[in-house]
Motif scaffolding. Structure first.
Motif, PDB file in Angstrom:
ATOM      1  N   ILE A  11     -31.556  -2.328  41.730  1.00 11.14           N
ATOM      2  CA  ILE A  11     -32.944  -2.262  42.175  1.00 11.14           C
ATOM      3  C   ILE A  11     -33.815  -1.565  41.138  1.00 11.14           C
ATOM      4  CG2 ILE A  11     -34.465  -1.141  43.853  1.00 11.14           C
ATOM      5  CD1 ILE A  11     -32.286  -1.779  45.971  1.00 11.14           C
ATOM      6  N   PHE A  12     -33.336  -0.458  40.590  1.00 16.11           N
ATOM      7  CA  PHE A  12     -34.203   0.300  39.694  1.00 16.11           C
ATOM      8  C   PHE A  12     -34.182  -0.215  38.262  1.00 16.11           C
ATOM      9  CE2 PHE A  12     -34.228   3.271  43.209  1.00 16.11           C
ATOM     10  CZ  PHE A  12     -35.575   3.608  43.234  1.00 16.11           C
ATOM     11  N   THR A  13     -33.138  -0.948  37.865  1.00 20.06           N
ATOM     12  CA  THR A  13     -33.137  -1.488  36.513  1.00 20.06           C
ATOM     13  C   THR A  13     -33.572  -2.940  36.485  1.00 20.06           C
ATOM     14  OG1 THR A  13     -30.822  -2.103  36.735  1.00 20.06           O
ATOM     15  CG2 THR A  13     -31.290   0.052  35.759  1.00 20.06           C
ATOM     16  N   GLY A  14     -33.664  -3.594  37.648  1.00 13.23           N
ATOM     17  CA  GLY A  14     -34.026  -5.002  37.672  1.00 13.23           C
ATOM     18  C   GLY A  14     -32.946  -5.883  37.073  1.00 13.23           C
ATOM     19  N   CYS A  16     -29.371  -8.212  37.034  1.00 21.08           N
ATOM     20  CA  CYS A  16     -28.780  -9.263  37.853  1.00 21.08           C
ATOM     21  C   CYS A  16     -28.028  -8.643  39.028  1.00 21.08           C
ATOM     22  CB  CYS A  16     -27.829 -10.092  36.991  1.00 21.08           C
ATOM     23  SG  CYS A  16     -26.752 -11.175  37.929  1.00 21.08           S
ATOM     24  N   PRO A  17     -28.323  -9.078  40.267  1.00 21.63           N
ATOM     25  CA  PRO A  17     -27.711  -8.427  41.441  1.00 21.63           C
ATOM     26  C   PRO A  17     -26.210  -8.660  41.541  1.00 21.63           C
ATOM     27  CG  PRO A  17     -29.000 -10.319  42.099  1.00 21.63           C
ATOM     28  CD  PRO A  17     -29.291 -10.100  40.654  1.00 21.63           C
ATOM     29  N   LYS A  18     -25.682  -9.647  40.827  1.00 22.72           N
ATOM     30  CA  LYS A  18     -24.244  -9.917  40.957  1.00 22.72           C
ATOM     31  C   LYS A  18     -23.411  -9.231  39.897  1.00 22.72           C
ATOM     32  CE  LYS A  18     -23.850 -13.875  43.885  1.00 22.72           C
ATOM     33  NZ  LYS A  18     -23.479 -15.272  44.034  1.00 22.72           N
ATOM     34  N   CYS A  19     -23.876  -9.218  38.641  1.00 18.45           N
ATOM     35  CA  CYS A  19     -23.035  -8.624  37.597  1.00 18.45           C
ATOM     36  C   CYS A  19     -23.625  -7.340  37.017  1.00 18.45           C
ATOM     37  CB  CYS A  19     -22.771  -9.633  36.487  1.00 18.45           C
ATOM     38  SG  CYS A  19     -24.231 -10.041  35.522  1.00 18.45           S
ATOM     39  N   HIS A  20     -24.898  -7.071  37.267  1.00 19.97           N
ATOM     40  CA  HIS A  20     -25.561  -5.853  36.782  1.00 19.97           C
ATOM     41  C   HIS A  20     -25.541  -5.743  35.255  1.00 19.97           C
ATOM     42  CE1 HIS A  20     -25.130  -3.512  40.842  1.00 19.97           C
ATOM     43  NE2 HIS A  20     -25.656  -4.703  40.964  1.00 19.97           N
ATOM     44  N   GLU A  21     -25.429  -6.888  34.562  1.00 15.14           N
ATOM     45  CA  GLU A  21     -25.347  -6.812  33.099  1.00 15.14           C
ATOM     46  C   GLU A  21     -26.668  -7.178  32.431  1.00 15.14           C
ATOM     47  OE1 GLU A  21     -22.971  -5.731  31.241  1.00 15.14           O
ATOM     48  OE2 GLU A  21     -21.404  -5.524  32.741  1.00 15.14           O
ATOM     49  N   GLU A  22     -27.485  -7.971  33.108  1.00 13.08           N
ATOM     50  CA  GLU A  22     -28.635  -8.583  32.462  1.00 13.08           C
ATOM     51  C   GLU A  22     -29.885  -8.298  33.252  1.00 13.08           C
ATOM     52  OE1 GLU A  22     -28.814 -11.327  29.232  1.00 13.08           O
ATOM     53  OE2 GLU A  22     -29.932 -11.781  31.040  1.00 13.08           O
ATOM     54  N   SER A  23     -31.014  -8.159  32.568  1.00 11.81           N
ATOM     55  CA  SER A  23     -32.272  -8.015  33.277  1.00 11.81           C
ATOM     56  C   SER A  23     -32.680  -9.373  33.850  1.00 11.81           C
ATOM     57  CB  SER A  23     -33.347  -7.494  32.338  1.00 11.81           C
ATOM     58  OG  SER A  23     -34.579  -7.471  33.020  1.00 11.81           O
ATOM     59  N   GLY A  47     -24.362 -16.523  35.159  1.00 15.09           N
ATOM     60  CA  GLY A  47     -24.875 -17.817  35.577  1.00 15.09           C
ATOM     61  C   GLY A  47     -25.473 -17.849  36.971  1.00 15.09           C
ATOM     62  N   THR A  48     -25.631 -16.696  37.606  1.00 13.52           N
ATOM     63  CA  THR A  48     -26.215 -16.660  38.937  1.00 13.52           C
ATOM     64  C   THR A  48     -27.648 -17.181  38.906  1.00 13.52           C
ATOM     65  OG1 THR A  48     -24.903 -14.750  39.546  1.00 13.52           O
ATOM     66  CG2 THR A  48     -26.887 -15.132  40.834  1.00 13.52           C
ATOM     67  N   LYS A  49     -27.961 -18.096  39.839  1.00 20.45           N
ATOM     68  CA  LYS A  49     -29.335 -18.578  39.958  1.00 20.45           C
ATOM     69  C   LYS A  49     -30.095 -17.590  40.836  1.00 20.45           C
ATOM     70  CE  LYS A  49     -31.876 -22.799  40.872  1.00 20.45           C
ATOM     71  NZ  LYS A  49     -32.170 -23.611  42.052  1.00 20.45           N
ATOM     72  N   TYR A  50     -31.188 -17.038  40.296  1.00 25.26           N
ATOM     73  CA  TYR A  50     -31.898 -15.995  41.047  1.00 25.26           C
ATOM     74  C   TYR A  50     -32.698 -16.565  42.215  1.00 25.26           C
ATOM     75  CZ  TYR A  50     -30.738 -13.147  37.006  1.00 25.26           C
ATOM     76  OH  TYR A  50     -30.085 -12.502  36.019  1.00 25.26           O
ATOM     77  N   LYS A  51     -33.398 -17.680  41.944  1.00 28.02           N
ATOM     78  CA  LYS A  51     -34.237 -18.260  42.983  1.00 28.02           C
ATOM     79  C   LYS A  51     -33.345 -19.135  43.842  1.00 28.02           C
ATOM     80  CE  LYS A  51     -38.978 -19.888  42.968  1.00 28.02           C
ATOM     81  NZ  LYS A  51     -40.002 -20.594  42.189  1.00 28.02           N
ATOM     82  N   ILE A  52     -32.691 -18.554  44.863  1.00 31.70           N
ATOM     83  CA  ILE A  52     -31.668 -19.300  45.574  1.00 31.70           C
ATOM     84  C   ILE A  52     -32.263 -20.391  46.455  1.00 31.70           C
ATOM     85  CG2 ILE A  52     -29.851 -17.573  45.515  1.00 31.70           C
ATOM     86  CD1 ILE A  52     -30.763 -16.511  48.137  1.00 31.70           C
ATOM     87  N   ASN A 111     -36.677  -6.861  43.446  1.00 34.79           N
ATOM     88  CA  ASN A 111     -35.303  -6.397  43.250  1.00 34.79           C
ATOM     89  C   ASN A 111     -34.647  -6.060  44.582  1.00 34.79           C
ATOM     90  OD1 ASN A 111     -35.952  -6.601  40.591  1.00 34.79           O
ATOM     91  ND2 ASN A 111     -36.160  -4.408  40.249  1.00 34.79           N
ATOM     92  N   ILE A 112     -35.407  -5.395  45.470  1.00 31.09           N
ATOM     93  CA  ILE A 112     -34.843  -5.046  46.772  1.00 31.09           C
ATOM     94  C   ILE A 112     -34.559  -6.311  47.571  1.00 31.09           C
ATOM     95  CG2 ILE A 112     -35.346  -3.921  48.979  1.00 31.09           C
ATOM     96  CD1 ILE A 112     -36.995  -1.862  47.378  1.00 31.09           C
ATOM     97  N   TRP A 113     -35.516  -7.245  47.527  1.00 31.03           N
ATOM     98  CA  TRP A 113     -35.378  -8.493  48.293  1.00 31.03           C
ATOM     99  C   TRP A 113     -34.133  -9.273  47.862  1.00 31.03           C
ATOM    100  CZ3 TRP A 113     -36.812 -10.458  52.634  1.00 31.03           C
ATOM    101  CH2 TRP A 113     -36.835 -11.841  52.842  1.00 31.03           C
ATOM    102  N   ILE A 114     -33.938  -9.443  46.548  1.00 31.25           N
ATOM    103  CA  ILE A 114     -32.792 -10.240  46.093  1.00 31.25           C
ATOM    104  C   ILE A 114     -31.494  -9.498  46.389  1.00 31.25           C
ATOM    105  CG2 ILE A 114     -32.657  -9.445  43.687  1.00 31.25           C
ATOM    106  CD1 ILE A 114     -32.223 -12.416  42.929  1.00 31.25           C
ATOM    107  N   ASN A 115     -31.548  -8.165  46.449  1.00 25.02           N
ATOM    108  CA  ASN A 115     -30.326  -7.409  46.736  1.00 25.02           C
ATOM    109  C   ASN A 115     -29.937  -7.452  48.215  1.00 25.02           C
ATOM    110  OD1 ASN A 115     -28.763  -5.836  44.594  1.00 25.02           O
ATOM    111  ND2 ASN A 115     -30.876  -5.652  43.911  1.00 25.02           N
ATOM    112  N   PHE A 116     -30.845  -7.937  49.068  1.00 25.76           N
ATOM    113  CA  PHE A 116     -30.454  -8.189  50.464  1.00 25.76           C
ATOM    114  C   PHE A 116     -29.460  -9.344  50.543  1.00 25.76           C
ATOM    115  CE2 PHE A 116     -34.666  -6.450  52.206  1.00 25.76           C
ATOM    116  CZ  PHE A 116     -34.063  -5.292  52.646  1.00 25.76           C
ATOM    117  N   PHE A 117     -29.613 -10.301  49.597  1.00 23.20           N
ATOM    118  CA  PHE A 117     -28.876 -11.554  49.722  1.00 23.20           C
ATOM    119  C   PHE A 117     -27.701 -11.677  48.763  1.00 23.20           C
ATOM    120  CE2 PHE A 117     -33.197 -12.193  51.131  1.00 23.20           C
ATOM    121  CZ  PHE A 117     -32.994 -12.763  52.366  1.00 23.20           C
ATOM    122  N   MET A 118     -27.714 -10.884  47.683  1.00 20.87           N
ATOM    123  CA  MET A 118     -26.639 -10.982  46.704  1.00 20.87           C
ATOM    124  C   MET A 118     -25.975  -9.627  46.556  1.00 20.87           C
ATOM    125  SD  MET A 118     -28.233 -13.292  43.714  1.00 20.87           S
ATOM    126  CE  MET A 118     -29.061 -14.825  44.072  1.00 20.87           C
TER     127      MET A 118
END
Ligand SMILES: [Zn+2]
Length: 127
Positions: A11-14, A16-23, A47-52, A111-118
């Protein structure tokens, strides 16, 4: 600051919600307003698609309300208890805070919104 693998980190770094490696965002600086909301399509690491789904991030509007209230409350507490400001000065400081932090609030809510789902997936993170 926060540990990788926690939702707070993503959430605070923005990242990727799945791997936490990439902005997720193309530009890390939210104050470049033309790019404040431009996001990458996919995570280049996992390879996670953000806009699910189409218009997925419209839902972050629901989140931006409580996030905005948190900023407004902070502005109130600081101006009332630290600076002993009057009602007009407090009002102005709250409005100014909400305007100045708008790009940050927008990104935090996404960031919070996408972290609800991933959720974080250890297998996707780099070793
Ligand atoms: Zn990823």
């Amino acid at each position: 600051m926060f540990k990788k693998g926690t939702k707070i980190y993503s959430i605070f770094t923005g990242s990727c919600p799945k791997c936490h490696e990439e902005s997720m965002f193309k530009n890390k600086n939210p104050y470049i307003l033309s790019e404040a909301l431009s996001m990458n399509e996919n995570c280049s690491n996992c390879g996670t698609k953000y806009k699910i789904e189409p218009s997925f991030f419209y839902g972050s509007m629901y989140v931006s309300y409580p996030v905005g209230i948190a900023f407004a409350t902070a502005a109130f507490v600081i101006s009332f208890f630290v600076f002993n400001a009057g009602i007009n000065a407090i009002f102005i400081s709250i409005v100014a805070t909400l305007i100045i932090f708008m790009p940050v609030i927008l990104r935090l809510s996404r960031n919070i919104w996408i972290n609800f789902f991933m959720h974080y997936d250890k297998g996707l993170a780099k070793k």
